[in-house]
Write a protein that holds these residues in place. Structure first.
Motif, PDB file in Angstrom:
ATOM      1  N   LEU A 295     -20.824  16.548  -0.451  1.00  0.00           N
ATOM      2  CA  LEU A 295     -21.500  15.257  -0.468  1.00  0.00           C
ATOM      3  C   LEU A 295     -22.556  15.168   0.636  1.00  0.00           C
ATOM      4  CD1 LEU A 295     -18.541  12.792  -1.192  1.00  0.00           C
ATOM      5  CD2 LEU A 295     -20.223  13.707  -2.795  1.00  0.00           C
ATOM      6  N   VAL A 296     -22.188  15.611   1.849  1.00  0.00           N
ATOM      7  CA  VAL A 296     -23.145  15.587   2.955  1.00  0.00           C
ATOM      8  C   VAL A 296     -24.298  16.550   2.673  1.00  0.00           C
ATOM      9  CG1 VAL A 296     -23.435  15.941   5.433  1.00  0.00           C
ATOM     10  CG2 VAL A 296     -21.303  14.986   4.564  1.00  0.00           C
ATOM     11  N   TYR A 297     -23.990  17.680   2.064  1.00  0.00           N
ATOM     12  CA  TYR A 297     -25.034  18.665   1.752  1.00  0.00           C
ATOM     13  C   TYR A 297     -26.037  18.105   0.756  1.00  0.00           C
ATOM     14  CZ  TYR A 297     -27.140  23.213   0.749  1.00  0.00           C
ATOM     15  OH  TYR A 297     -28.017  24.254   0.598  1.00  0.00           O
ATOM     16  N   ARG A 298     -25.563  17.372  -0.255  1.00  0.00           N
ATOM     17  CA  ARG A 298     -26.492  16.787  -1.221  1.00  0.00           C
ATOM     18  C   ARG A 298     -27.352  15.699  -0.572  1.00  0.00           C
ATOM     19  NH1 ARG A 298     -27.295  20.746  -3.909  1.00  0.00           N
ATOM     20  NH2 ARG A 298     -25.661  21.485  -5.300  1.00  0.00           N
TER      21      ARG A 298
ATOM     22  N   LEU B  88     -31.178  18.236 -13.270  1.00  0.00           N
ATOM     23  CA  LEU B  88     -31.062  16.776 -13.252  1.00  0.00           C
ATOM     24  C   LEU B  88     -29.757  16.342 -12.585  1.00  0.00           C
ATOM     25  CD1 LEU B  88     -32.063  13.971 -14.116  1.00  0.00           C
ATOM     26  CD2 LEU B  88     -30.925  14.343 -16.323  1.00  0.00           C
ATOM     27  N   ARG B  89     -28.681  17.086 -12.825  1.00  0.00           N
ATOM     28  CA  ARG B  89     -27.393  16.738 -12.218  1.00  0.00           C
ATOM     29  C   ARG B  89     -27.477  16.744 -10.705  1.00  0.00           C
ATOM     30  NH1 ARG B  89     -23.150  19.782 -10.455  1.00  0.00           N
ATOM     31  NH2 ARG B  89     -24.155  21.681 -11.228  1.00  0.00           N
TER      32      ARG B  89
ATOM     33  N   GLN C 265     -27.100  13.636  -8.058  1.00  0.00           N
ATOM     34  CA  GLN C 265     -26.156  13.725  -6.946  1.00  0.00           C
ATOM     35  C   GLN C 265     -26.859  13.440  -5.622  1.00  0.00           C
ATOM     36  OE1 GLN C 265     -24.513  17.662  -7.269  1.00  0.00           O
ATOM     37  NE2 GLN C 265     -22.995  17.083  -8.811  1.00  0.00           N
ATOM     38  N   GLU C 266     -28.052  14.012  -5.459  1.00  0.00           N
ATOM     39  CA  GLU C 266     -28.804  13.792  -4.223  1.00  0.00           C
ATOM     40  C   GLU C 266     -29.139  12.320  -4.027  1.00  0.00           C
ATOM     41  OE1 GLU C 266     -31.129  18.089  -3.763  1.00  0.00           O
ATOM     42  OE2 GLU C 266     -32.175  16.343  -4.560  1.00  0.00           O
ATOM     43  N   GLY C 267     -29.588  11.677  -5.113  1.00  0.00           N
ATOM     44  CA  GLY C 267     -29.929  10.263  -5.005  1.00  0.00           C
ATOM     45  C   GLY C 267     -28.744   9.414  -4.613  1.00  0.00           C
TER      46      GLY C 267
END
Length: 478
Positions: free
Chosen positions: A369-372, A462-463, A467-469
């Motif tokens: 999660l932090v990486y994204r 897109l996935r 996730q990044e957003g």
């Protein structure tokens, strides 16, 4: 069941009102919490009291007392123990403004008699540390965010237990959440041998808000003369023994010289808070922790701390000051890049001014999660002309290098949590030769990294973009 949900909705609504008009959070953080409380009310109801609230009154009082005690401790140490030592106050005039800012804002003494060894391999660092511990005669003070209950962790505790039996005073301070999987009974033999061990800010049912304020520092001081600090915790992963993530790359320092006084001072202040031994500042035995250091070194250094108990984000300010001073180049290594607006804007201004900016991030994440959230900021960097590389492994090093002349190495990541919520410590090094060594390390790491282009970055699926957003929006909670 319906009345429970109604109660949650009402409490969430009142919380949103408090966020907007009372707590005065930063806009991005406030917006993120409002969205979470609105669209995921049950999740928000659970997590906001833990991660979202500012310190409770008793915690505010605790940190305020810590801050007041630290000031008194700092004043006493400088007056009675440090002023008579051989600390050199000859400024490096090219960065005199940065030195003065760190001194004025963070009580950070400047010394120019230091010798520094840079470790980029865990085996080299721990080989050196074990040797210095073996040769300790008087005291060993150790603070780590993580001390794992693994082979390396048990070997260090075993060695420290033997040194305690030999009459060396051993003190260990470790973060409760960082070392949550480490049972306190791991230190039983050390305690029975005369060692002292405390957890920093332990979390319980009545102190759950402490979970958001962690001691991320790494400090070792041996006999008051040898210091270690940097990014490496104590764990087998630093020896290349992680089952999933390899290689694990980090940067750590071994310091001799007057800068060790600052590491010792920071340890003792954190120790006094954790052990509640506030009377130690009146002890004559305090002198033994600050022996006269005869050093032939010539490296100029400052040691700077920041944390929720200190007014202002001192390390972030120093980072921005360094970035603003750059004329030619800025090299950054960090495992987590989640900057606030001021830090990101400083980088953009430097890039638009023609400064060569190179940012190195991990190619393999340790926390998805932090990486994204981190990779979501790559777009901002690429659009302003910065070069971004992904290291072929997990990069845990925290280094900022400007113009090949001044460097900062320590525990603080380039993210909002390190800037505001964690207790951190960084060295600021004013030495062309050592900075040149850091430049070579960075260039060598580039040989094990992949340069990202706008084209390759925009090709991600897109996935991943979704996730990044989402993770960027949730970054205040990560």
């Amino acid at each position: 069941m319906s009345w429970i949900l109604l109660t949650i909705y009402i409490l969430n609504f009142l919380t949103i009102i408090a966020i907007l008009f009372i707590e005065r959070k930063k806009p991005v953080t406030a917006f993120s919490w409002i969205l979470l409380l609105t669209f995921l009310p049950v999740v928000g109801f659970i997590f906001y009291p833990i991660l979202g609230r500012n310190l409770r009154p008793n915690e505010k009082k605790s940190f305020r007392l810590k801050m007041e005690f630290d000031k008194l401790y700092n004043k006493r140490l400088h007056k009675e123990h440090l002023s008579s030592k051989n600390t050199i106050h000859k400024y490096n005039f090219e960065y005199e403004d940065l030195i003065k800012m760190n001194a004025n804002a963070g009580n950070s003494i400047y010394s120019q008699d230091n010798e520094v060894a840079v470790f980029t391999r865990g085996r080299d660092k721990f080989t050196s540390l074990f040797k210095d511990i073996e040769e300790a005669k008087d005291s060993i003070n150790m603070l780590y965010y993580i001390i794992n209950n693994d082979k390396l962790g048990r070997e260090i505790v075993k060695l420290l237990t033997r040194k305690a039996r030999e009459g060396v005073e051993v003190r260990i301070l470790y973060d409760h959440i960082g070392s949550i999987s480490t049972p306190h009974k791991m230190f039983t033999a050390l305690i029975n041998a005369g060692g002292n061990v405390y957890r920093f800010s332990p979390v319980g049912l009545g102190t759950y808000t402490r979970i958001n304020y962690r001691n991320h520092r790494k400090i070792v001081v041996i006999d008051g003369k040898i210091g270690y600090t940097g990014g490496m915790n104590i764990g087998d992963e630093y020896l290349g023994m992680h089952k999933r993530i390899t290689p694990w790359r980090d940067t750590h320092l071994r310091i001799t010289g007057s800068a060790v006084y600052a590491l010792q001072e920071r340890f003792l202040m954190d120790w006094s808070y954790a052990s509640k031994n506030v009377n130690e500042q009146d002890s004559d035995e305090l002198c033994r922790f600050f022996p006269v250091i005869q050093s032939k070194g010539s490296v100029g250094m400052q040691v700077l701390s920041s944390g929720p108990d200190i007014n202002g984000e001192q390390i972030k300010r120093a980072y921005i000051k360094m970035i603003n001073s750059a004329k030619e180049s800025i090299f950054i290594q960090t495992p987590y890049f989640i900057p606030d607006d001021s830090f990101l804007e400083a980088l953009k201004i430097a890039a638009l001014s023609g400064v060569d900016i190179k940012v190195m991030l991990p190619g393999i994440p340790d926390r998805t999660l932090v990486y994204r959230a981190t990779t979501s900021y790559i777009k901002d960097l690429l659009e302003c002309g910065a070069k971004v590389s992904l290291y072929a492994g997990f990069l845990h090093s925290k280094m900022l290098l400007v113009d090949g002349k001044v460097a900062s190495i320590g525990t603080a990541n380039m993210d909002v949590r390190s800037f505001s919520s964690n207790f951190e410590i960084n060295t600021f090094i004013y030495d062309k030769q050592l900075s040149s060594e850091c430049s070579k390390i960075f260039e060598e790491d580039l040989g094990h990294s992949k340069l990202l282009t706008k084209e390759s970055y925009h090709k991600r699926g897109l996935r991943i973009k979704l996730q990044e957003g989402l993770c960027r929006l949730l970054s205040p909670f990560l």
